[in-house]
Design an enzyme around this catalytic site. Structure first.
Site, short mmCIF file in Angstrom:
data_model
loop_
_atom_site.label_atom_id
_atom_site.label_comp_id
_atom_site.label_asym_id
_atom_site.label_seq_id
_atom_site.Cartn_x
_atom_site.Cartn_y
_atom_site.Cartn_z
N SER A 143 0.86 -1.19 0.00
CA SER A 143 0.00 0.00 0.00
C SER A 143 0.89 1.23 0.00
CB SER A 143 -0.87 0.03 1.26
OG SER A 143 -0.11 0.51 2.36
N ASP A 144 0.35 2.39 -0.34
CA ASP A 144 1.13 3.60 -0.11
C ASP A 144 1.01 3.94 1.38
OD1 ASP A 144 2.77 5.76 -0.37
OD2 ASP A 144 1.75 6.62 -2.10
N TRP A 145 1.82 4.87 1.82
CA TRP A 145 1.92 5.18 3.25
C TRP A 145 0.53 5.51 3.84
CZ3 TRP A 145 6.43 6.04 6.43
CH2 TRP A 145 6.13 6.56 7.70
#
Ligand code: NOJ
Length: 763
Positions: free
Chosen positions: A296-298
């Site tokens: 996932s992105d942050w």
């Protein structure tokens, strides 16, 4: 305790044995792909549900790994998780010693001893900083781009890193979006070639080599199309744009065997990319058969809550795993919720197993099970960081990234003797801004400034005036919030004007400081920031011989400069070797060869502006009197500088464009290119097509081939392109790739506005 060690050893022995058998088996395997199925199965069989979920959990570096361990608070929780095998990956940890300390906990203190994978944003170099990715893309030199990624991999790997969150392959047409600096520009064909070059550069031929690291194609998908250019904003794009523009570089990265993907913060047609089943399960893991893992992105799993898509963290975890997000970067959603979701029957354990398999496979491919400390040798780190050859290569690509936008009356190259040259602009003396954004391991002040570069040429008198303050040389890279630029202080104007008045040539270094582009750096105005435009016009009043050296991370609307100044050089942010590269180009020791990877608008109101647009039903805008046409009443439709534009100190002519049909629906295109000037030079020969009538309307021009050539004065080369179904087809709105018969235009030249054309019929 004894039992724990036993299990741990058991795995290692099992793994080593089976690695040997697999290796033998694989020597005859031409694709050199190992599946590590047996090893992964045996590990999965030993894992508890919690340990499986742990592999899917990624934490950022949380304490000085070589110092005392945290006793309380969030960091202590993370530390406990690490010891319990509830962490599969860490990001933002660097340094052989630091990485080794954390790896040791994972390998020696957890029940199963599964090594961590260490991710880092190695975006354009590590310690030795290369040009920002957009700049590198302006080189159109795939070998040089690959080399840059290869060096970044070797340098970061020596510092403990084994996974980069790069390349960003988001196509973007919006110069307001600060993150265009991190991509390859607006074109899917060029973007795909560059995606492949970067993936191959990072990963090499052998991922288990200690000099290569896993790459990550990001951000899947459509992150480069935020509404109004505002960071993290919703992307509302049609199916045709998604298939024909956004997907191709991701698909190319998958075909180049990229090991990981990252999803995105944005909604795509109102579904968060992170929770998007269509993107991740159907397209990527289904149709494209991607067998790496998706991070996932942050915090993007948790961000599905404010998006209005998930009720709470538990719901977010459920949606994310079901959609195909394998690893949770810093949302804490998986580690806290996923095991319960499985136990209560909401999420099938097979989904967890699939994610863990993908993650373990990459760890196996990196060789972490053979030697978890292979990236952690302090001696190697000392010898590799900042190697001479990295600097030589960084200089090479920095020169190639520079684009000569305008050069009236051959003001450039500068004479090497007897000139009084005034260098004006605070950015000329800035040793940090040229590094650009995303230089997490780079040192502030480590770039060669333009002034330093120019001063190496001793034959001229070089003097400097700041003119207007713009730079933030002392700011903490990347995380500063002080992003604005001086809008009021003109105290330096008079000294600069005085200097310009008594000089032969003025080199004005203007643009954006190093943190004005990048993530979360959207702008509504893309002119020269602050008082720089005013400074430029004041200096112009006393000396017209101005060379504008632009330094910036996105296309800027520099219409006044384009109309009034004799010479403009786009230098972007060129990294460590910035000043050396610029000086060599300004003095003609390197003949500029870069071409724009993004269109330059006349004003921000034209954005998004791009070369591969579709005709409207009222395209003919030549007759000004006709009102009801697709145009602005206050501005041209055309860009200031088109995609693919870039001049040289020599000139090129294009003649004899010939088209021959070959069997198997192939089309051969040849063209003669001649160096018609006085010096040797490089040219990027570009080929565009237009599918004139199609069941899905096609752009007026699409790049479908390019080749960089070097020609001596008067030399001619015949360049040949082959168009196959791959270049001639397109995606329908249902995602099917088709090739339709009919008439095609072909254009060849040195930029996207080339007029040299011919046509053919595809049967
Ligand atoms: C957020 C960015 O969008 C992503 O590209 C980056 O890799 C992560 N932060 C980690 O730093």
């Amino acid at each position: 305790m004894k039992k724990i060690i036993k299990i741990h050893l058991y795995i290692l022995i099992l793994v080593c044995l089976s690695c040997q058998t697999e290796t033998k088996k694989d020597t005859n395997n031409s694709t050199n792909q190992k599946s590590f199925k047996t090893e992964i199965d045996s590990i999965i069989n030993l894992m508890t549900l919690e340990e499986k979920v742990g592999q899917m959990n990624q934490y950022t570096g949380f304490w000085d790994a070589t110092g005392p361990t945290p006793e309380s608070g969030n960091q202590a929780v993370k530390y406990e998780h690490l010891k319990k095998g509830l962490v599969g990956s860490m990001l933002n940890v660097r340094g052989a010693k630091q990485v080794k300390a954390l790896q040791k906990i994972a390998v020696e203190e957890t029940r199963l001893g599964i090594p961590l994978i260490f991710g880092f944003d190695v975006i354009h170099g590590f310690k030795t900083i290369s040009p920002i990715p957009l700049a590198e893309s302006a080189s159109w030199d795939l070998e040089a781009i690959k080399k840059s990624a290869q060096n970044a991999a070797e340098e970061s790997a020596a510092s403990g890193i084994n996974w980069t969150f790069a390349p960003m392959v988001d196509i973007s047409r919006d110069a307001r979006w600060g993150r265009v600096m991190e991509g390859a520009g607006e074109d899917p064909y060029l973007g795909s070639k560059i995606a492949i070059a970067r993936v191959r550069g990072f990963q090499g031929d052998d991922l288990s080599s200690p000099k290569t690291i896993a790459a990550c194609a990001k951000h899947f998908a459509a992150y480069g199309f935020p509404n109004a250019g505002r960071e993290y904003n919703t992307a509302d794009i049609g199916t045709s744009t998604l298939y024909n523009l956004v997907f191709p570089p991701f698909k190319a990265a998958t075909d180049a065997d990229v090991k990981t993907f990252m999803n995105a913060f944005n909604l795509l047609n109102d579904i968060p990319a992170t929770g998007n089943v269509f993107l991740q399960r159907e397209v990527l893991k289904g149709e494209w058969n991607f067998n790496g893992f998706m991070v996932s992105d942050w915090g993007s799993i948790g961000e599905m809550i404010p998006h209005g898509y998930a009720k709470n963290n538990k719901h977010a975890a459920e949606l994310a795993i079901k959609a195909g997000s394998d690893m949770d970067m810093e949302s804490n959603a998986y580690v806290t919720e996923l095991a319960n979701l499985v136990k209560e029957g909401t999420v099938k354990e097979s989904l967890v197993d699939d994610a863990v398999r993908r993650i373990l496979r990459v760890k196996f491919e990196l060789g972490l099970f053979d030697d978890p400390y292979k990236y952690c040798n302090e001696e190697t780190e000392k010898n590799v960081i900042g190697k001479k050859v990295f600097h030589e290569d960084a200089l090479d690509i920095a020169k190639k990234s520079i684009v000569l936008l305008k050069n009236k009356n051959n003001l450039l190259p500068l004479k090497k003797q007897g000139q009084k040259i005034a260098v004006i602009g605070a950015l000329a003396n800035d040793k940090t801004s040229p590094l650009g954004n995303w230089v997490l391991a780079g040192e502030n002040g480590s770039a060669v400034s333009v002034l330093e570069g120019l001063k190496q040429y001793k034959g001229n008198l070089i003097t400097y005036a700041e003119g207007a303050k713009v730079a933030l040389p002392n700011s903490k890279l990347h995380f500063t919030q002080e992003l604005d630029i001086n809008k009021t202080d003109k105290s330096g104007f008079s000294a600069a004007i005085k200097l310009a008045r008594r000089s032969d040539v003025v080199v004005m270094v203007l643009g954006e400081h190093g943190l004005q582009s990048g993530e979360a750096r959207s702008r509504t105005n893309i002119d020269l920031p602050g008082v720089q435009q005013e400074l430029l016009e004041e200096v112009f009043k006393v000396n017209k011989n101005i060379v504008l050296v632009l330094t910036n991370g996105r296309p800027l609307a520099i219409t006044w400069a384009a109309e009034n100044l004799p010479a403009i050089v786009e230098t972007w942010q060129l990294g460590t070797q910035n000043g050396n590269a610029i000086a060599q180009v300004l003095y003609g020791d390197y003949n500029p060869s870069g071409k724009l990877p993004m269109t330059f608008p006349r004003s921000v109101g034209q954005v998004p502006i791009f070369y591969n647009y579709k005709n409207t039903g009222r395209p003919n805008i030549k007759v000004r009197k006709e009102v009801f046409k697709s145009r602005y009443i206050d501005e041209e439709n055309t860009p200031l500088y088109p995609f693919g534009h870039g001049l040289s100190y020599t000139t090129f002519s294009y003649k004899n464009l010939n088209i021959n049909k070959a069997p198997e629906k192939e089309i051969n295109v040849t063209v003669d290119v001649t160096n018609t000037g006085k010096v040797k030079g490089k040219e990027v020969v570009q080929l565009y097509i237009q599918d004139k009538v199609a069941s899905v309307a096609r752009p007026v021009k699409e790049l479908k081939g390019f080749e960089m050539i070097e020609l001596a004065p008067k030399e001619t080369k015949t360049i040949e392109f082959t168009l196959t179904e791959k270049e001639l087809g397109f995606y329908t709105n249902k995602g099917a790739f088709i090739v339709e018969p009919g008439e095609f235009n072909v254009y060849v030249g040195g930029s996207s506005d080339t007029k040299l054309s011919s046509k053919f019929n595809l049967d």
